[in-house]
Design an enzyme around this catalytic site. Structure first.
Site, PDB file in Angstrom:
ATOM      1  N   ASP A  66      49.717  28.589  39.974  1.00 16.23           N
ATOM      2  CA  ASP A  66      49.362  29.708  40.851  1.00 16.23           C
ATOM      3  C   ASP A  66      48.327  29.319  41.886  1.00 16.23           C
ATOM      4  O   ASP A  66      47.674  28.301  41.773  1.00 16.23           O
ATOM      5  CB  ASP A  66      48.705  30.811  40.012  1.00 16.23           C
ATOM      6  N   LYS A  88      50.688  32.507  46.453  1.00 17.29           N
ATOM      7  CA  LYS A  88      50.902  33.039  47.798  1.00 17.29           C
ATOM      8  C   LYS A  88      50.718  31.922  48.822  1.00 17.29           C
ATOM      9  O   LYS A  88      49.669  31.278  48.811  1.00 17.29           O
ATOM     10  CB  LYS A  88      49.847  34.111  48.030  1.00 17.29           C
ATOM     11  N   MET A 200      39.332  41.424  41.064  1.00 13.21           N
ATOM     12  CA  MET A 200      40.144  41.840  42.211  1.00 13.21           C
ATOM     13  C   MET A 200      39.527  43.050  42.908  1.00 13.21           C
ATOM     14  O   MET A 200      40.244  43.933  43.395  1.00 13.21           O
ATOM     15  CB  MET A 200      41.588  42.172  41.767  1.00 13.21           C
TER      16      MET A 200
HETATM   17  N1  SAH Z   1      43.336  35.295  34.822  1.00 18.22           N
HETATM   18  C1  SAH Z   1      42.177  35.231  35.687  1.00 18.22           C
HETATM   19  C2  SAH Z   1      42.016  36.468  36.547  1.00 18.22           C
HETATM   20  C3  SAH Z   1      43.125  36.680  37.530  1.00 18.22           C
HETATM   21  S1  SAH Z   1      42.863  38.096  38.517  1.00 18.22           S
HETATM   22  C4  SAH Z   1      40.940  34.965  34.838  1.00 18.22           C
HETATM   23  O1  SAH Z   1      41.011  35.048  33.601  1.00 18.22           O
HETATM   24  O2  SAH Z   1      39.894  34.673  35.404  1.00 18.22           O
HETATM   25  C5  SAH Z   1      42.137  37.375  39.958  1.00 18.22           C
HETATM   26  C6  SAH Z   1      40.692  37.799  40.097  1.00 18.22           C
HETATM   27  O3  SAH Z   1      39.874  37.049  39.208  1.00 18.22           O
HETATM   28  C7  SAH Z   1      40.102  37.522  41.465  1.00 18.22           C
HETATM   29  O4  SAH Z   1      40.428  38.530  42.401  1.00 18.22           O
HETATM   30  C8  SAH Z   1      38.619  37.523  41.153  1.00 18.22           C
HETATM   31  O5  SAH Z   1      38.121  38.835  41.003  1.00 18.22           O
HETATM   32  C9  SAH Z   1      38.601  36.849  39.789  1.00 18.22           C
HETATM   33  N2  SAH Z   1      38.357  35.393  39.888  1.00 18.22           N
HETATM   34  C10 SAH Z   1      39.126  34.420  39.384  1.00 18.22           C
HETATM   35  N3  SAH Z   1      38.596  33.203  39.613  1.00 18.22           N
HETATM   36  C11 SAH Z   1      37.442  33.423  40.287  1.00 18.22           C
HETATM   37  C12 SAH Z   1      36.448  32.580  40.834  1.00 18.22           C
HETATM   38  N4  SAH Z   1      36.510  31.244  40.707  1.00 18.22           N
HETATM   39  N5  SAH Z   1      35.398  33.151  41.472  1.00 18.22           N
HETATM   40  C13 SAH Z   1      35.303  34.488  41.603  1.00 18.22           C
HETATM   41  N6  SAH Z   1      36.227  35.343  41.102  1.00 18.22           N
HETATM   42  C14 SAH Z   1      37.285  34.819  40.457  1.00 18.22           C
END
Ligand code: SAH
Length: 287
Positions: A66, A88, A200
């Protein structure tokens, strides 16, 4: 440096449970069945990969990944391995979930071991459960390798403990992806006395802060916005519910960004330790 370290660590390691299971299947004869391993890649820093995740990336026949998987982690995938990007592309939509499911089922049904690599943890706002259900319904074996989720990784790198005695007795993870997600019980969220972590939520920041204040949370409650956490480009903005929109004005924050609300955020001034060049610039500007 980190790649060599990881390679040394895994070279002497015993076969993992999944490798053992695959080899027993081969030994009983017949065509080896494919399988999908849902692998959490963590929030960005490649050294936050688990040993098991690293091993799966190395040994899988194909990696399906992804947008949230960092480029440093993509660089760890051996050259020549089949790679399928389902995130994307610039200016375009992501590959629809149905299409991703079809790819996973097709690859595994052809006898391949598929590393389904996702940012953070697959089971936390990562659609891991949905993919697993489809795969199981299609008769495909699935395993799960957990990853460090953004709430845990990004707050650690920002010096914000998710819980802290006397300040926060719990932590609640909330998705702000769609309007319907935000129909959460705001009065409960505002009164939990938990650290609240919104995934998000960048484009809904105003809505989130207004809702929490309308439900009685103090306008002086600390809030952090962490952009590109656990990477060299990490930026952390600490403010209060009432002032955060002004504080980030003109800062051009982009995704992925995480929103953290709670008293624990105030600890970051004492506990922050991961200083990137970008962060140093932010601090100099606000000094
Ligand atoms: N499965 C992922 C979350 C996916 S949803 C997890 O467990 O972290 C995607 C959201 O995760 C983003 O919009 C943001 O809010 C957060 N996110 C993921 N990686 C991030 C990062 N390195 N820094 C800040 N926010 C992050």
């Amino acid at each position: 440096m980190s790649k060599r370290f990881l390679e040394e660590c895994v070279s002497d390691a015993q076969p993992s449970i999944s490798q053992w299971r695959t080899s027993t299947r081969r030994a009983r004869g017949g065509r080896p069945k494919g399988r999908v391993v849902l692998v959490g890649a963590g929030p960005g820093d490649p050294e936050l990969l688990t040993m098991k995740a690293y091993r799966c990336i190395q040994s899988a026949d194909v990696v399906v990944y992804d947008r949230l998987v960092s480029s440093e982690i993509v660089d760890l995938i051996p050259s020549g391995k089949a790679l399928i990007y389902v995130g994307k592309a610039k200016g375009l939509h992501s590959v629809p979930q149905d299409k991703i499911n079809d790819i996973l089922v097709a690859e595994a049904s052809a006898g391949r071991t598929v590393c389904r690599l996702k940012g953070g943890d697959s089971f936390i706002f990562g659609r891991g459960g949905e993919e697993m259900k489809v795969l199981r319904d299609a008769g495909v074996n699935v395993e799960v390798i957990p990853g460090i989720t953004a709430a845990s990784g990004c707050t650690s790198y920002a010096g914000i403990p998710l819980t802290h005695r006397g300040l926060s007795q719990g932590c609640t993870l909330v998705t702000a992806h769609a309007e319907k997600d935000l129909s959460s019980n705001w009065s409960a969220l505002a009164s939990l006395n938990h650290t609240l972590v919104f995934y998000m939520g960048l484009s809904k920041l105003q809505f989130i802060t207004e809702k929490l204040m309308a439900e009685g949370m103090s306008p002086s409650m600390p809030i952090a916005v962490i952009e590109k956490g656990c990477s060299v480009n990490q930026r952390v903005f600490v403010s209060t519910l009432s002032d955060v929109l002004t504080a980030i004005q003109g800062k051009n924050l982009v995704s992925p960004s995480l929103i953290v609300v709670g008293e624990v955020v105030s600890l970051s001034s004492e506990l922050s330790w991961f200083v990137t060049q970008t962060q140093e610039e932010i601090e100099q500007l606000s000094a």
